[in-house]
Design an enzyme around this catalytic site. Sequence first.
Site, PDB file in Angstrom:
ATOM      1  N   TYR A 294      -0.274  -4.800  11.622  1.00 32.06           N
ATOM      2  CA  TYR A 294      -0.450  -3.411  11.190  1.00 32.06           C
ATOM      3  C   TYR A 294       0.155  -2.431  12.191  1.00 32.06           C
ATOM      4  O   TYR A 294       0.881  -1.515  11.816  1.00 32.06           O
ATOM      5  CB  TYR A 294      -1.942  -3.118  10.982  1.00 32.06           C
ATOM      6  CG  TYR A 294      -2.376  -3.369   9.563  1.00 32.06           C
ATOM      7  CD1 TYR A 294      -2.858  -2.348   8.767  1.00 32.06           C
ATOM      8  CD2 TYR A 294      -2.281  -4.639   9.002  1.00 32.06           C
ATOM      9  CE1 TYR A 294      -3.252  -2.569   7.456  1.00 32.06           C
ATOM     10  CE2 TYR A 294      -2.671  -4.879   7.699  1.00 32.06           C
ATOM     11  CZ  TYR A 294      -3.156  -3.839   6.925  1.00 32.06           C
ATOM     12  OH  TYR A 294      -3.525  -4.076   5.630  1.00 32.06           O
TER      13      TYR A 294
ATOM     14  N   ASN B 173     -10.071  -3.563   1.465  1.00 32.06           N
ATOM     15  CA  ASN B 173      -9.689  -3.451   0.065  1.00 32.06           C
ATOM     16  C   ASN B 173     -10.929  -3.199  -0.788  1.00 32.06           C
ATOM     17  O   ASN B 173     -12.039  -3.095  -0.281  1.00 32.06           O
ATOM     18  CB  ASN B 173      -8.991  -4.738  -0.407  1.00 32.06           C
ATOM     19  CG  ASN B 173      -7.593  -4.890   0.144  1.00 32.06           C
ATOM     20  OD1 ASN B 173      -6.878  -3.919   0.354  1.00 32.06           O
ATOM     21  ND2 ASN B 173      -7.191  -6.131   0.397  1.00 32.06           N
TER      22      ASN B 173
ATOM     23  N   HIS C 273       0.824  -1.213   0.000  1.00 32.76           N
ATOM     24  CA  HIS C 273       0.000   0.000   0.000  1.00 32.76           C
ATOM     25  C   HIS C 273       0.861   1.268   0.000  1.00 32.76           C
ATOM     26  O   HIS C 273       0.474   2.295   0.568  1.00 32.76           O
ATOM     27  CB  HIS C 273      -0.952   0.016   1.201  1.00 32.76           C
ATOM     28  CG  HIS C 273      -1.884  -1.153   1.262  1.00 32.76           C
ATOM     29  ND1 HIS C 273      -3.020  -1.240   0.479  1.00 32.76           N
ATOM     30  CD2 HIS C 273      -1.848  -2.291   1.987  1.00 32.76           C
ATOM     31  CE1 HIS C 273      -3.633  -2.379   0.733  1.00 32.76           C
ATOM     32  NE2 HIS C 273      -2.942  -3.048   1.639  1.00 32.76           N
TER      33      HIS C 273
END
Length: 505
Positions: free
Chosen positions: A342, A128, A55
Site C-alpha cells: 500500500y 472491505n 479501488h
Amino acid sequence: MITKSPLSTASGIPVADDQNSLSAGRRGPLLLQDFHLVEKLQHFNRERIPERVVHAKGSGAYGTFTVTQSLSPYTKAKLFNEVGKKTETFVRFSTVGGERGSADTVRDPRGFAVKFYTEEGNWDLVGNNTPVFFIKDPVKFPDFVHTQKRDPGTNLKSPTMMFDFWSKAPESLHQVTMLFGDRGIPDGYRHMDGFGSHTYSLINHTGERFYVKWHLKTRQGIKNLSQEVALRLCGDDPDYAQRDLYSAIESGDYPQWDVFIQIATEPALANWETRTGWNPFDLTKVWPHADFPLLRVGLLELNRNPANYHAEVEQAAFSPANVVPGMGYSPDKMLQGRLFAYHDAQLYRVGTNHQHLPVNAPRCPFHNFQRDGAMAGSNGGAGANYHNVHARGTSPSGLGHGEPGLPLIGHAGRYDGRGQEDDYQQAGNLFRLMDAQEKQRLFDNLAGPLSQVPEEILHRQLGLFQKVDPLYAAGVCAALTKRGVHAHYVRNSGFELNADATSFA
C-alpha cells in the site's frame, strides 16, 4: 461555485485576458511567450495522477469516531482510553475492480478505508465490506487482480479469466459466495457494513498482546441492489453511490456505523485452531461470533463532505502499516504483503511526500529526517537531515513500543497448504445460512457469467461448489439449464441432477 477572485498565474501574477491567446496579428500564429496559455495547457496535460490499480472509483467524507467502551485493558492506544473521547476521521469507500470512470453499482467488493487522526499519529484501518478475501497469499494478488480487469487482447471484462482463476483456487469459494450473493451489490455506501478483514493486534500497558478483528455495522440497515436494478443504474446513474453519500451528508442525514471488535488471546486462538483446524490468520476465514463474540467499542459518524474531490479523495493515501503505539500486526500473510504494497503504491501514485498533503497529514506534531523529493511541503528548514547515533546504544526491547517480540518458528521456505487446509466448510456454512430465495438469486447471479466460460472451467467450478455443498452445485446447474447452456454438458460432466433439480443423483 464560481469564484470571483482576480485571476492570476500559479505564481500569483495577474492575468490580463483569459479569453484570447497572444498571436502575431488577428489571424497570425500564436506566440510562445504567452506564458499564461503555456502554463494552462501544461497543467491541463498533467491534471491526472496515476489511477489506483484497484479501488479507483471512490467516494469520501470526514467524520468523527466516538469511544463507547474503553479498551484500556487491551491497548495503551490513547484514542481508546476514555468513554466519550472523539477522534477526527476520513473515510474512503470504493469499488475494487473498475476504472475511475466505471459505474459504482457493479457486482464487486467495496473498499472501506478509515483514517483516524489520533494524538499519536494516523491509524489507517484499511478494509472491505466483506470479512474475507479471495486469496490467502499475496504472491497471487497481481494475478488475481489481472483476472478482474480487462483481457489484454479484447480489452473487455472476461468471465473466463475470472473463473479460470477461481476454479483453480478453492480458497476463493467463501468470498465468491459472498460476492454473488445478495450483498455483492450494496445499495450505495451507507447501507453496507465494513470490516478490517485481517487479524490485527492490540498491546496493553503491561505488554500483553491480544489479537482482534474489526467490524463496522451500519446503523442505516443493510440494503442491497438486485442484479436488474444495478444494471439499470449503471446506465441511468453510474455515480449512484457517490451521489447518495454526498447528498445524505449535505442534507444533514449523517450516516453512522457501530464499531465492534472480536478479541482473543494467543492461547485462545491456538486452542481454537486445534479444535477447528482453521488458521486464525487466514484471510479467507472468519472467526465465528459464537466463539469470539462482538464487543462494541465506538461509533463512527460521517458529517462533512470534502471541499475538493481531487485534493481530499483522489489524493487520500491509506496503508495498513499505519498503526499507533498500542496496536500492531499479525502473521496474516496477506496483511504482511499489504504492509509493503500500500505505501509503495502511494509513493508511485501520489509521490514520496504524499503524507504532507492535508488529507494525509497527521493532526499531531511529527518529526523525522526524511528530506527533499517532489512537493516537499514540510522539509525541516535548516535542521539536521540525519539522526544522531547513540554510542551506548538504545537498549531496544520487543517490537519498539513496549509490545513483546513475536515468536517465529519454522524453516524458511515456500509452503503450499492446498490439499491440507479446509477451504470448503466456511463457504458451506455461509451457503446454508441463506434462505431459499437468496440461494436462488445466488444461483442465477453465478449462472450469468458461468454461461460464458469454456466447459473445462465450468466443470472445475461446479466441482468446487459440489465440495462446498451438493445443493450449491445442483442449484447452479439448474440455473444454467434454464439458460439453455449445459443440458448436454451436465450429462458429460458427471453432475447428474435429480428430476426436481435440487440435488444430485
